[in-house]
Design a protein around this motif. Structure first.
Motif, PDB file in Angstrom:
ATOM      1  N   VAL A  78    -100.121  70.791 -50.628  1.00 25.45           N
ATOM      2  CA  VAL A  78     -99.507  70.337 -51.800  1.00 25.45           C
ATOM      3  C   VAL A  78     -99.577  71.398 -52.864  1.00 25.45           C
ATOM      4  CG1 VAL A  78     -99.188  68.594 -53.566  1.00 25.45           C
ATOM      5  CG2 VAL A  78     -99.877  67.754 -51.317  1.00 25.45           C
ATOM      6  N   MET A  79     -99.008  72.410 -53.085  1.00 28.31           N
ATOM      7  CA  MET A  79     -99.010  73.585 -53.779  1.00 28.31           C
ATOM      8  C   MET A  79     -98.708  73.167 -55.278  1.00 28.31           C
ATOM      9  SD  MET A  79     -97.721  77.364 -53.125  1.00 28.31           S
ATOM     10  CE  MET A  79     -96.380  77.381 -54.591  1.00 28.31           C
ATOM     11  N   ARG A  80     -99.870  73.537 -55.966  1.00 24.22           N
ATOM     12  CA  ARG A  80     -99.831  73.678 -57.509  1.00 24.22           C
ATOM     13  C   ARG A  80     -99.925  75.158 -58.003  1.00 24.22           C
ATOM     14  NH1 ARG A  80    -102.468  68.931 -55.649  1.00 24.22           N
ATOM     15  NH2 ARG A  80    -101.338  67.186 -56.031  1.00 24.22           N
ATOM     16  N   GLN A  81    -100.269  75.186 -59.311  1.00 19.01           N
ATOM     17  CA  GLN A  81    -100.370  76.592 -59.926  1.00 19.01           C
ATOM     18  C   GLN A  81    -101.535  77.344 -59.367  1.00 19.01           C
ATOM     19  OE1 GLN A  81    -100.230  76.314 -64.208  1.00 19.01           O
ATOM     20  NE2 GLN A  81    -100.798  78.744 -64.546  1.00 19.01           N
ATOM     21  N   SER A  82    -102.514  76.827 -58.850  1.00 17.36           N
ATOM     22  CA  SER A  82    -103.901  77.571 -58.809  1.00 17.36           C
ATOM     23  C   SER A  82    -103.692  78.542 -57.335  1.00 17.36           C
ATOM     24  CB  SER A  82    -105.143  76.566 -58.228  1.00 17.36           C
ATOM     25  OG  SER A  82    -104.904  75.918 -56.870  1.00 17.36           O
ATOM     26  N   THR A  83    -102.420  78.397 -56.593  1.00 15.76           N
ATOM     27  CA  THR A  83    -102.284  79.477 -55.539  1.00 15.76           C
ATOM     28  C   THR A  83    -100.708  79.937 -55.701  1.00 15.76           C
ATOM     29  OG1 THR A  83    -101.477  77.558 -54.097  1.00 15.76           O
ATOM     30  CG2 THR A  83    -103.985  78.325 -54.077  1.00 15.76           C
ATOM     31  N   ASP A  84    -100.140  79.536 -56.873  1.00 14.55           N
ATOM     32  CA  ASP A  84     -98.727  80.063 -57.001  1.00 14.55           C
ATOM     33  C   ASP A  84     -98.733  81.327 -57.426  1.00 14.55           C
ATOM     34  OD1 ASP A  84     -96.050  80.008 -57.084  1.00 14.55           O
ATOM     35  OD2 ASP A  84     -95.938  78.786 -58.985  1.00 14.55           O
ATOM     36  N   VAL A  85     -98.876  82.531 -56.382  1.00 12.57           N
ATOM     37  CA  VAL A  85     -98.839  83.742 -56.662  1.00 12.57           C
ATOM     38  C   VAL A  85     -98.600  84.500 -55.395  1.00 12.57           C
ATOM     39  CG1 VAL A  85    -101.528  83.928 -56.086  1.00 12.57           C
ATOM     40  CG2 VAL A  85    -100.313  85.578 -57.870  1.00 12.57           C
ATOM     41  N   LEU A  86     -98.367  85.959 -55.478  1.00 12.29           N
ATOM     42  CA  LEU A  86     -98.104  86.750 -54.282  1.00 12.29           C
ATOM     43  C   LEU A  86     -98.929  87.847 -54.844  1.00 12.29           C
ATOM     44  CD1 LEU A  86     -94.390  86.811 -53.675  1.00 12.29           C
ATOM     45  CD2 LEU A  86     -96.173  85.837 -52.130  1.00 12.29           C
ATOM     46  N   ALA A  87    -100.119  88.059 -53.899  1.00  9.71           N
ATOM     47  CA  ALA A  87    -101.046  89.085 -54.139  1.00  9.71           C
ATOM     48  C   ALA A  87    -100.754  90.312 -53.414  1.00  9.71           C
ATOM     49  CB  ALA A  87    -102.448  88.620 -53.725  1.00  9.71           C
ATOM     50  N   ILE A  88     -99.534  90.678 -53.453  1.00 10.61           N
ATOM     51  CA  ILE A  88     -99.078  91.840 -52.841  1.00 10.61           C
ATOM     52  C   ILE A  88     -98.730  93.230 -53.833  1.00 10.61           C
ATOM     53  CG2 ILE A  88     -97.030  92.700 -51.551  1.00 10.61           C
ATOM     54  CD1 ILE A  88     -96.894  90.049 -50.412  1.00 10.61           C
ATOM     55  N   PRO A  89     -99.497  94.261 -53.584  1.00  8.26           N
ATOM     56  CA  PRO A  89     -99.308  95.327 -54.658  1.00  8.26           C
ATOM     57  C   PRO A  89     -98.063  96.002 -54.644  1.00  8.26           C
ATOM     58  CG  PRO A  89    -100.675  96.037 -52.537  1.00  8.26           C
ATOM     59  CD  PRO A  89    -100.367  94.555 -52.696  1.00  8.26           C
ATOM     60  N   ASP A  90     -97.278  95.774 -53.702  1.00 12.39           N
ATOM     61  CA  ASP A  90     -95.927  96.525 -53.589  1.00 12.39           C
ATOM     62  C   ASP A  90     -94.833  95.410 -54.208  1.00 12.39           C
ATOM     63  OD1 ASP A  90     -93.284  97.459 -53.119  1.00 12.39           O
ATOM     64  OD2 ASP A  90     -94.210  98.814 -51.079  1.00 12.39           O
ATOM     65  N   GLY A  91     -94.468  95.699 -55.357  1.00 14.33           N
ATOM     66  CA  GLY A  91     -93.505  95.123 -56.008  1.00 14.33           C
ATOM     67  C   GLY A  91     -92.157  94.805 -55.369  1.00 14.33           C
ATOM     68  N   ARG A  92     -91.738  96.015 -54.638  1.00  9.56           N
ATOM     69  CA  ARG A  92     -90.491  95.778 -54.000  1.00  9.56           C
ATOM     70  C   ARG A  92     -90.505  94.744 -52.686  1.00  9.56           C
ATOM     71  NH1 ARG A  92     -90.043 101.955 -51.994  1.00  9.56           N
ATOM     72  NH2 ARG A  92     -92.160 101.333 -51.574  1.00  9.56           N
ATOM     73  N   VAL A  93     -91.598  94.612 -51.958  1.00 12.10           N
ATOM     74  CA  VAL A  93     -91.913  93.733 -50.898  1.00 12.10           C
ATOM     75  C   VAL A  93     -92.087  92.052 -51.557  1.00 12.10           C
ATOM     76  CG1 VAL A  93     -93.416  92.869 -49.098  1.00 12.10           C
ATOM     77  CG2 VAL A  93     -92.945  95.325 -49.564  1.00 12.10           C
ATOM     78  N   SER A  94     -92.906  92.163 -52.854  1.00 16.80           N
ATOM     79  CA  SER A  94     -92.969  90.917 -53.550  1.00 16.80           C
ATOM     80  C   SER A  94     -91.756  90.439 -53.825  1.00 16.80           C
ATOM     81  CB  SER A  94     -93.830  91.028 -54.613  1.00 16.80           C
ATOM     82  OG  SER A  94     -95.121  91.368 -54.449  1.00 16.80           O
ATOM     83  N   ALA A  95     -90.662  91.233 -54.407  1.00 13.90           N
ATOM     84  CA  ALA A  95     -89.275  90.864 -54.764  1.00 13.90           C
ATOM     85  C   ALA A  95     -88.447  90.160 -53.712  1.00 13.90           C
ATOM     86  CB  ALA A  95     -88.731  91.975 -55.398  1.00 13.90           C
ATOM     87  N   VAL A  96     -88.728  90.808 -52.328  1.00 14.17           N
ATOM     88  CA  VAL A  96     -88.005  90.360 -51.251  1.00 14.17           C
ATOM     89  C   VAL A  96     -88.478  89.042 -50.698  1.00 14.17           C
ATOM     90  CG1 VAL A  96     -87.493  90.887 -48.731  1.00 14.17           C
ATOM     91  CG2 VAL A  96     -87.502  92.584 -50.302  1.00 14.17           C
ATOM     92  N   ILE A  97     -89.935  88.955 -50.584  1.00 11.33           N
ATOM     93  CA  ILE A  97     -90.581  87.610 -50.268  1.00 11.33           C
ATOM     94  C   ILE A  97     -90.200  86.653 -51.155  1.00 11.33           C
ATOM     95  CG2 ILE A  97     -92.730  86.421 -50.162  1.00 11.33           C
ATOM     96  CD1 ILE A  97     -94.117  89.179 -49.334  1.00 11.33           C
ATOM     97  N   ARG A  98     -89.997  86.734 -52.578  1.00  6.26           N
ATOM     98  CA  ARG A  98     -89.682  85.676 -53.681  1.00  6.26           C
ATOM     99  C   ARG A  98     -88.135  85.365 -53.065  1.00  6.26           C
ATOM    100  NH1 ARG A  98     -93.434  84.549 -57.022  1.00  6.26           N
ATOM    101  NH2 ARG A  98     -95.040  86.381 -57.553  1.00  6.26           N
ATOM    102  N   PHE A  99     -87.253  86.234 -53.007  1.00 10.04           N
ATOM    103  CA  PHE A  99     -85.921  86.087 -52.606  1.00 10.04           C
ATOM    104  C   PHE A  99     -85.903  85.293 -51.044  1.00 10.04           C
ATOM    105  CE2 PHE A  99     -82.148  86.987 -50.313  1.00 10.04           C
ATOM    106  CZ  PHE A  99     -81.193  86.672 -51.134  1.00 10.04           C
ATOM    107  N   ILE A 100     -86.554  85.324 -50.330  1.00  6.99           N
ATOM    108  CA  ILE A 100     -86.428  84.679 -49.105  1.00  6.99           C
ATOM    109  C   ILE A 100     -86.714  83.181 -49.372  1.00  6.99           C
ATOM    110  CG2 ILE A 100     -87.770  84.322 -46.884  1.00  6.99           C
ATOM    111  CD1 ILE A 100     -87.799  87.215 -46.558  1.00  6.99           C
ATOM    112  N   ARG A 101     -88.062  83.163 -50.233  1.00 10.42           N
ATOM    113  CA  ARG A 101     -88.636  81.734 -50.278  1.00 10.42           C
ATOM    114  C   ARG A 101     -87.726  80.841 -51.411  1.00 10.42           C
ATOM    115  NH1 ARG A 101     -95.076  83.149 -50.490  1.00 10.42           N
ATOM    116  NH2 ARG A 101     -95.159  84.074 -48.468  1.00 10.42           N
ATOM    117  N   ALA A 102     -86.839  81.519 -51.971  1.00 15.45           N
ATOM    118  CA  ALA A 102     -86.019  80.884 -52.975  1.00 15.45           C
ATOM    119  C   ALA A 102     -84.592  80.621 -52.204  1.00 15.45           C
ATOM    120  CB  ALA A 102     -85.631  81.748 -54.262  1.00 15.45           C
ATOM    121  N   HIS A 103     -84.296  81.273 -51.256  1.00 15.87           N
ATOM    122  CA  HIS A 103     -82.919  81.162 -50.551  1.00 15.87           C
ATOM    123  C   HIS A 103     -82.914  81.147 -49.254  1.00 15.87           C
ATOM    124  CE1 HIS A 103     -81.167  82.359 -54.505  1.00 15.87           C
ATOM    125  NE2 HIS A 103     -82.120  83.452 -54.557  1.00 15.87           N
ATOM    126  N   ALA A 104     -84.092  80.809 -48.484  1.00 24.89           N
ATOM    127  CA  ALA A 104     -84.072  80.691 -47.099  1.00 24.89           C
ATOM    128  C   ALA A 104     -83.147  79.577 -46.564  1.00 24.89           C
ATOM    129  CB  ALA A 104     -85.685  80.842 -46.546  1.00 24.89           C
TER     130      ALA A 104
END
Length: 389
Positions: free
Chosen positions: A272-298
């Motif tokens: 059950v995800m809440r704010q304490s882990t709601d993050v992407l600890a990935i240094p490459d912003g381009r990859v983070s953006a793609v992951i967020r796109f997938i998780r929003a639109h999969a």
């Protein structure tokens, strides 16, 4: 007219405290079984863990008992009463008594996957060396993290065994340990109470959550998690089902049927995800953006080609980056997110498989079901039956 002889309502002692959300959900599982079958006469009193025993049990007036057998005192009482008993504790102080417990190994797997999915490369575990479930969660979490080539640091509570202060962590030591971690770091707490204390230590000493440290607990105690600052992500270990299985076992034993399997394991529901882990600890912003796109639109039926239209990387570089940060391909991430939603709908709704497939972005229900069984080792229907609460 045929006379129907009803089975006498049994007297059942419940040696289970009700001071936490977890134990109350255990008791709700027992209650659910009673509502579906013949009611019992419950002997409970004001029991607290390891303390008062209902007089009916001491006087031999109970037909069965469900207990957290966590102390030798309780174990002696259970041995002396000589009635069918079921244990809710994983300590197994009486090896001949059947027990029902959560799958601690799977809990650790789920926690490790959740933090790894967020891109963490540094990890910690906060737990207790006194309780077997904490030791097992620690060992399994370390094994899963080590298998990825990463390191897991461990903080163990140094409180006296069994003392009232046993649950309270040494804040000074805890803070020093948190500060010593390489960051960003993902921490698994052995239970929600420790998770909340980790968050308090981070807040008190200015460690940003979840950006510098992300924390996930176990039990999904709603009040504990929601009142944490920030709210604590947690694994729901399905205590209601544990209580239900305990009651079903005891009912069989009180009916005179033998129970050959002594250890019964209930699977956790998931994160059950809440704010304490709601993050992407990935240094490459381009990859983070793609992951967020997938998780929003999969679940809208997107393909890797759709993903590539939003990426500022070549397909080959995207594949390499995904495997570097997440350990799998963009296509596998799409599937993972879709099946995460499928499992949520199976457990929380009465939707048909056709409707679930459509809402999760699958064109064909048959493909969804076949892929689900291949990945999870059971059909969607079997998953719904096992994890429905």
């Amino acid at each position: 007219m045929v006379n129907r002889i009803r089975r006498k309502r049994p007297n059942v002692a419940l040696l289970v405290e009700a001071s936490s959300d977890y134990t109350r959900r255990l008791l709700r599982g027992v209650m659910a079984y009673m509502q579906e079958h013949q009611p019992w006469i419950i002997c409970k009193g004001e029991y607290r863990r390891g303390q008062v025993i209902p007089p009916e049990l001491r006087q031999g007036k109970c037909d069965g008992v469900i207990a957290h057998i966590e102390t030798e005192q309780i174990a002696r009482v259970i041995r002396a009463c000589k009635v069918p008993a079921v244990d809710m504790s994983s300590r197994r102080l009486i090896s001949s008594v059947p027990c029902v417990e959560t799958d601690n190994k799977n809990i650790s797997r789920i926690a490790s996957e959740h933090l790894l999915e967020r891109g963490f490369k540094h990890f910690g575990f906060v737990g207790d060396d006194f309780f077997g479930w904490s030791r097992l969660r620690r060992d399994c979490f370390q094994q899963y993290i080590s298998a990825t080539g990463c390191h897991c640091s461990v903080f163990l509570n140094s409180g006296s065994k069994g003392a009232a202060g046993h649950w309270n962590l040494d804040r000074t030591r805890l803070t020093q340990w948190i500060q010593s971690l390489s960051k960003p770091a993902g921490i698994m707490a052995g239970w929600d109470g420790y998770g909340q204390q980790v968050l308090e230590a981070c807040r008190h000493f200015g460690v940003a959550v979840p950006d510098e440290v992300a924390v996930i607990g176990v039990d999904n105690d709603e009040m504990e998690c929601e009142f944490s600052n920030p709210p604590l992500s947690s694994i729901d270990n399905n205590p209601r089902q544990i209580g239900y299985e305990c009651a079903a076992l005891l009912d069989r034993m009180m009916s005179g049927r033998k129970v050959r399997q002594l250890r019964h394991v209930v699977q956790p529901i998931g994160v059950v995800m809440r704010q304490s882990t709601d993050v992407l600890a990935i240094p490459d912003g381009r990859v983070s953006a793609v992951i967020r796109f997938i998780r929003a639109h999969a679940c809208q039926g997107i393909s890797v080609d759709d993903v590539m239209q939003t990426a500022r990387l070549s397909r080959r570089m995207l594949e390499i980056s995904f495997r570097k940060f997440l350990g799998h391909s963009p296509y596998q991430e799409i599937l993972r997110v879709k099946f995460q939603h499928v499992k949520k709908l199976l457990v929380e709704t009465n939707l048909t498989l056709v409707d679930i497939a459509e809402r999760a972005g699958f064109e064909y229900q048959e493909y969804m079901s076949a892929a689900f069984k291949r990945i999870h080792g059971m059909t969607p229907g079997e998953y719904r039956t096992q994890f429905r609460v």
